[in-house]
Design a protein around this motif. Structure first.
Motif, PDB file in Angstrom:
ATOM      1  N   SER A 106      47.047  41.515  44.600  1.00 35.02           N
ATOM      2  CA  SER A 106      46.318  40.983  43.434  1.00 35.02           C
ATOM      3  C   SER A 106      46.831  41.577  42.123  1.00 35.02           C
ATOM      4  N   PRO A 113      49.111  41.211  38.672  1.00 36.26           N
ATOM      5  CA  PRO A 113      49.387  40.046  37.813  1.00 36.26           C
ATOM      6  C   PRO A 113      50.802  39.520  37.996  1.00 36.26           C
ATOM      7  N   MET A 117      37.905  36.344  38.527  1.00 41.06           N
ATOM      8  CA  MET A 117      39.340  36.122  38.313  1.00 41.06           C
ATOM      9  C   MET A 117      40.034  35.925  39.659  1.00 41.06           C
ATOM     10  N   ASN A 118      40.853  34.899  39.772  1.00 41.69           N
ATOM     11  CA  ASN A 118      41.573  34.591  40.997  1.00 41.69           C
ATOM     12  C   ASN A 118      42.643  35.636  41.276  1.00 41.69           C
ATOM     13  N   LYS A 152      45.626  35.134  41.789  1.00 47.28           N
ATOM     14  CA  LYS A 152      46.825  34.793  41.026  1.00 47.28           C
ATOM     15  C   LYS A 152      46.445  34.740  39.553  1.00 47.28           C
ATOM     16  N   TRP A 153      46.859  35.766  38.818  1.00 44.91           N
ATOM     17  CA  TRP A 153      46.469  35.879  37.424  1.00 44.91           C
ATOM     18  C   TRP A 153      47.597  36.522  36.625  1.00 44.91           C
ATOM     19  N   TYR A 154      47.377  36.665  35.308  1.00 49.18           N
ATOM     20  CA  TYR A 154      48.410  37.183  34.409  1.00 49.18           C
ATOM     21  C   TYR A 154      47.801  38.227  33.472  1.00 49.18           C
ATOM     22  N   MET A 180      39.629  44.134  33.782  1.00 48.23           N
ATOM     23  CA  MET A 180      39.029  42.878  34.251  1.00 48.23           C
ATOM     24  C   MET A 180      37.505  42.934  34.154  1.00 48.23           C
ATOM     25  N   ASP A 229      45.777  37.144  30.639  1.00 47.47           N
ATOM     26  CA  ASP A 229      44.396  36.696  30.840  1.00 47.47           C
ATOM     27  C   ASP A 229      43.390  37.748  30.369  1.00 47.47           C
TER      28      ASP A 229
END
Length: 353
Positions: free
Chosen positions: A301, A303, A1-2, A4-6, A36, A9
């Motif tokens: 990191s 969200p 997972m990058n 930049k995530w939400y 995650m 996700d």
């Protein structure tokens, strides 16, 4: 997972069947890391009502205890859900400012302190042992505890020996890892110590940790931010800001070494550790401003859709474990300690279809 995530996700992450419970949860940085990694986080213990409110808002815990860890450990067994006595991983980040490399260190050991939220005074040095009392009570298979690098430096090494001894008395063998978030997909150089403790009777294998992801410079984070700069700095800071080369502290050019906590970021270098202190901050590399909240969220990191409600973004992020850092630690522990168990779990699911 990058980086930049939400939060949305997380619904696409396959579940591995492992159950986790978090102590000293703050805003849930570690909780997001476990999610995650595919775990189910059952809930948390958090003393601060404001942080607990954030946790509930963003994570909707099944079991939520807004109380002092010392009160939680004394709860009668019938007041604790049965699921918490069958945990795969117990997570915890005991408050660690007493051992930080910044500040008085030894002068503050053994003294009562309180956070700005108006909590009651606590002897922070003792909280790790209170956490181990919870470990002994719940008897999870594995315990993962995060703390500052200063815990394994200088005179604090004696404290660590006591922690390891106490874990052994509780029935756990402990490994200690010094890790840097910058090598784990987090765009921030943040060194932290992780205690990985396994129940001796389960004969789980020793864990190895070796992360070598390519570091992400601050400029890469800013490129993906819609808002580039934060609040303008004061007039007192502006003079020294313009004299300070990118990558250095304002104190490096100030004749008296003032403004030590202010650093002008370099776009081609990884940002230094993000702290919870809002009196000092990361400064934009080109404009006499702080960095934006969006950039702070990225550096930690967190969200992009995390609901900070009315809380200070830097304070919440600085107090929390970077989710991607915890994902890395949790993923390795899961793979190396629970690999066979997860394979059996997967086969069982397949047979029941």
């Amino acid at each position: 997972m990058n980086w930049k995530w939400y939060l949305s996700d997380l619904k696409d992450v396959p579940k591995n069947g492992l159950k986790v419970f978090s102590c000293f949860s703050c805003g849930g940085g570690s909780t997001m890391g476990y999610k995650m990694a595919g775990c189910t986080v059952l809930g948390n213990v958090e003393i601060d009502p404001k942080m607990n409110m954030l946790y509930k808002k963003n994570h909707n815990p099944k079991y939520n205890f807004n109380m002092d860890i010392r009160k939680f450990k004394k709860l009668p067994d019938d007041k604790i859900p049965d699921e918490l006595f069958d945990l795969d991983i117990l997570d915890g980040s005991p408050p660690c400012s007493s051992f930080s490399m910044a500040g008085a260190r030894e002068k503050g050991w053994g003294k009562k302190k309180k956070f700005r939220e108006g909590q009651k005074e606590q002897t922070l040095d003792d909280l790790f042992f209170d956490f181990i009392d919870v470990v002994e009570k719940l008897k999870p298979k594995v315990v993962i505890a995060e703390n500052v690098k200063g815990m394994i430096s200088g005179n604090a090494k004696g404290y660590v020996r006591e922690v390891i001894k106490r874990y052994k008395e509780a029935g756990y063998e402990t490994q200690i890892f010094l890790l840097n978030a910058a090598l784990m997909g987090v765009p921030q150089s943040r060194e932290r110590v992780f205690f990985v403790s396994k129940r001796i009777d389960l004969h789980l294998p020793k864990v190895k940790m070796d992360f070598r992801e390519k570091p992400i410079p601050y400029g890469e984070v800013e490129k993906q931010c819609k808002v580039k700069v934060g609040k303008p700095i004061s007039q007192a800071l502006r003079k020294w800001y313009f004299k300070t080369p990118a990558g250095l502290r304002l104190a490096d050019v100030h004749p008296k070494g003032s403004f030590f906590s202010y650093r002008k970021l370099h776009p081609e270098k990884v940002a230094v550790t993000l702290t919870a202190s809002t009196s000092g901050t990361h400064l934009h590399p080109k404009e006499p401003c702080g960095i934006s909240d969006e950039a702070i969220i990225g550096l930690q990191s967190f969200p992009q859709d995390y609901d900070f409600m009315d809380q200070n973004v830097q304070y919440v992020c600085g107090m929390s474990v970077p989710p991607l850092m915890m994902k890395g630690v949790a993923s390795e522990v899961i793979r190396q300690c629970f690999g066979k168990e997860l394979a059996a779990h997967g086969n069982s699911k397949a047979e029941n279809r």
